[in-house]
Write an enzyme that holds these catalytic residues in place. Structure first.
Site, PDB file in Angstrom:
ATOM      1  N   ASN A 193      -2.204  -5.426   2.154  1.00 56.17           N
ATOM      2  CA  ASN A 193      -0.984  -6.236   2.055  1.00 56.17           C
ATOM      3  C   ASN A 193      -1.421  -7.607   1.566  1.00 56.17           C
ATOM      4  O   ASN A 193      -1.970  -8.395   2.327  1.00 56.17           O
ATOM      5  CB  ASN A 193      -0.320  -6.320   3.438  1.00 56.17           C
ATOM      6  CG  ASN A 193       0.835  -7.299   3.460  1.00 56.17           C
ATOM      7  OD1 ASN A 193       1.314  -7.730   2.420  1.00 56.17           O
ATOM      8  ND2 ASN A 193       1.285  -7.653   4.659  1.00 56.17           N
TER       9      ASN A 193
ATOM     10  N   LYS B  61       0.339 -10.078   0.658  1.00 52.13           N
ATOM     11  CA  LYS B  61       1.240 -11.188   1.024  1.00 52.13           C
ATOM     12  C   LYS B  61       1.488 -12.065  -0.210  1.00 52.13           C
ATOM     13  O   LYS B  61       1.510 -11.550  -1.319  1.00 52.13           O
ATOM     14  CB  LYS B  61       0.655 -11.974   2.209  1.00 52.13           C
ATOM     15  CG  LYS B  61       0.243 -11.035   3.348  1.00 52.13           C
ATOM     16  CD  LYS B  61      -0.015 -11.728   4.630  1.00 52.13           C
ATOM     17  CE  LYS B  61      -0.375 -10.688   5.681  1.00 52.13           C
ATOM     18  NZ  LYS B  61      -0.519 -11.244   7.005  1.00 52.13           N
TER      19      LYS B  61
ATOM     20  N   HIS C 147       7.970  -6.359   7.773  1.00 56.53           N
ATOM     21  CA  HIS C 147       6.753  -7.043   8.210  1.00 56.53           C
ATOM     22  C   HIS C 147       7.154  -8.205   9.127  1.00 56.53           C
ATOM     23  O   HIS C 147       8.200  -8.825   8.926  1.00 56.53           O
ATOM     24  CB  HIS C 147       5.978  -7.552   6.992  1.00 56.53           C
ATOM     25  CG  HIS C 147       4.622  -8.074   7.365  1.00 56.53           C
ATOM     26  ND1 HIS C 147       4.449  -9.341   7.877  1.00 56.53           N
ATOM     27  CD2 HIS C 147       3.399  -7.496   7.349  1.00 56.53           C
ATOM     28  CE1 HIS C 147       3.154  -9.510   8.146  1.00 56.53           C
ATOM     29  NE2 HIS C 147       2.501  -8.407   7.837  1.00 56.53           N
TER      30      HIS C 147
ATOM     31  N   GLU D 201       6.278 -11.155   9.241  1.00 57.53           N
ATOM     32  CA  GLU D 201       6.545 -12.425   8.538  1.00 57.53           C
ATOM     33  C   GLU D 201       7.945 -12.424   7.929  1.00 57.53           C
ATOM     34  O   GLU D 201       8.612 -13.454   7.889  1.00 57.53           O
ATOM     35  CB  GLU D 201       5.465 -12.659   7.468  1.00 57.53           C
ATOM     36  CG  GLU D 201       4.131 -13.021   8.122  1.00 57.53           C
ATOM     37  CD  GLU D 201       2.900 -12.548   7.372  1.00 57.53           C
ATOM     38  OE1 GLU D 201       2.986 -12.219   6.177  1.00 57.53           O
ATOM     39  OE2 GLU D 201       1.823 -12.496   8.013  1.00 57.53           O
TER      40      GLU D 201
ATOM     41  N   GLU E  71       1.731  -3.529  14.219  1.00 57.07           N
ATOM     42  CA  GLU E  71       1.024  -4.785  13.977  1.00 57.07           C
ATOM     43  C   GLU E  71       1.372  -5.802  15.060  1.00 57.07           C
ATOM     44  O   GLU E  71       2.413  -6.473  14.972  1.00 57.07           O
ATOM     45  CB  GLU E  71       1.421  -5.366  12.615  1.00 57.07           C
ATOM     46  CG  GLU E  71       1.031  -4.493  11.447  1.00 57.07           C
ATOM     47  CD  GLU E  71       0.870  -5.320  10.177  1.00 57.07           C
ATOM     48  OE1 GLU E  71      -0.182  -5.222   9.551  1.00 57.07           O
ATOM     49  OE2 GLU E  71       1.787  -6.081   9.833  1.00 57.07           O
TER      50      GLU E  71
ATOM     51  N   GLY F  57      -3.837 -12.139  11.047  1.00 62.12           N
ATOM     52  CA  GLY F  57      -4.412 -13.328  10.414  1.00 62.12           C
ATOM     53  C   GLY F  57      -5.106 -14.260  11.396  1.00 62.12           C
ATOM     54  O   GLY F  57      -5.417 -15.395  11.071  1.00 62.12           O
TER      55      GLY F  57
ATOM     56  N   SER G  13      -5.942  -8.111  11.601  1.00 65.13           N
ATOM     57  CA  SER G  13      -7.374  -8.447  11.542  1.00 65.13           C
ATOM     58  C   SER G  13      -8.295  -7.225  11.424  1.00 65.13           C
ATOM     59  O   SER G  13      -9.393  -7.223  11.989  1.00 65.13           O
ATOM     60  CB  SER G  13      -7.769  -9.328  12.732  1.00 65.13           C
ATOM     61  OG  SER G  13      -7.014 -10.524  12.729  1.00 65.13           O
TER      62      SER G  13
END
Ligand code: PGA
Length: 251
Positions: free
Chosen positions: A11, A13, A96, A98, A168, A174, A214
């Site tokens: 991904n 991003k 996702h 985000e 996730e 991250g 991660s």
């Protein structure tokens, strides 16, 4: 017993200009070209077509990071499922964390997108996961079950069997803080059990569930060795040559 094929998706991003993308993909397409594992590069909209053209003739799939739930029309800035199909894109990440956090996507928005993806034979990678506060409050499972149930509203069992759910935990994204293999396996199994409850055991056994947060070259093999983890959704490490170490884990 159902044998599930591993699926490892990068991904990107909001990273990689088309020029940078070309450089990275030229390298990764040699090192990540694996037949026994589904490898997907999920890339920003502007990189979709060039990346898809670059991986032609390999086993690598290209995926989008989002799409809208309407076919076309006055939705400035959005991209549609028919646009993805026409560009040879076969996967799309939906929901996702985000997108949920910064763009306020709800389970209902994500559900509409999941249904639209199926209408066009695009495989959704639907993301679910809890925040650190929710984990500490002890409501992780409750939260994830709700995300799964509402995200899958109206989705048939054949469709569920063909899709991917990515677990996730937001606190592991991250941050360099990977969930322990036990934590990751526990929730991936809980998702599978819940899908069995909503549909049936065969459907749950066929569905592929990824862990994301991660994942790197060092921890991938141990995570993917867990019985309910069928691969990973990889952010930071998918932007580097290291992605090949993850893809080439010992299956
Ligand atoms: P990360 O991101 O691997 O950088 O933690 C994962 C993701 O957000 O999909």
């Amino acid at each position: 017993m159902v044998i599930r094929k591993f699926i490892i998706a990068g991904n990107w991003k909001m990273n990689m200009t088309p020029t940078e993308a070309e450089k990275l993909v030229k390298e990764l397409k040699e090192t990540c070209n694996r037949k026994d594992v589904d490898v997907v590069f999920c890339v920003p909209a502007i990189d979709l077509l060039p990346v898809r053209l670059l991986v032609d003739g390999t086993n690598i799939f290209v995926g989008a990071e989002n799409m809208y739930s309407e076919d076309k029309g006055a939705y400035t800035g959005e991209i549609s499922a028919p646009m993805l199909v026409d560009s040879g894109i076969s996967f799309v990440i939906l929901g996702h964390s985000e997108r949920r956090e910064y763009f306020h996507e709800t389970n209902q928005d994500i559900n509409k997108k999941v249904l639209k993806a199926f209408e066009y034979n695009i495989t959704p990678i639907m993301c679910v996961g809890e925040s650190l506060a929710q984990r500490e409050e002890g409501i992780t499972l409750h939260w994830i079950r709700e995300q799964v149930k509402e995200g899958l509203e109206g989705v048939t069992k054949e469709q569920v069997a063909s899709m991917v759910i990515a677990y996730e935990p937001i606190w592991a994204i991250g941050t360099g803080k990977t969930a322990t293999t036990e934590q990751a396996q526990e929730i991936c199994k809980a998702i599978r059990d819940y899908v069995a409850e909503l549909y049936d055991q065969d459907t749950a056994d066929t569905l592929r569930i990824q862990y994301g947060g991660s994942v790197n070259g060092k921890n991938a093999a141990e995570l993917f060795a867990q019985p309910d983890i069928d691969g990973g959704l990889v952010g930071g490490a998918s932007l580097k040559p290291e992605f090949a170490e993850i893809v080439n884990f010992d299956a």
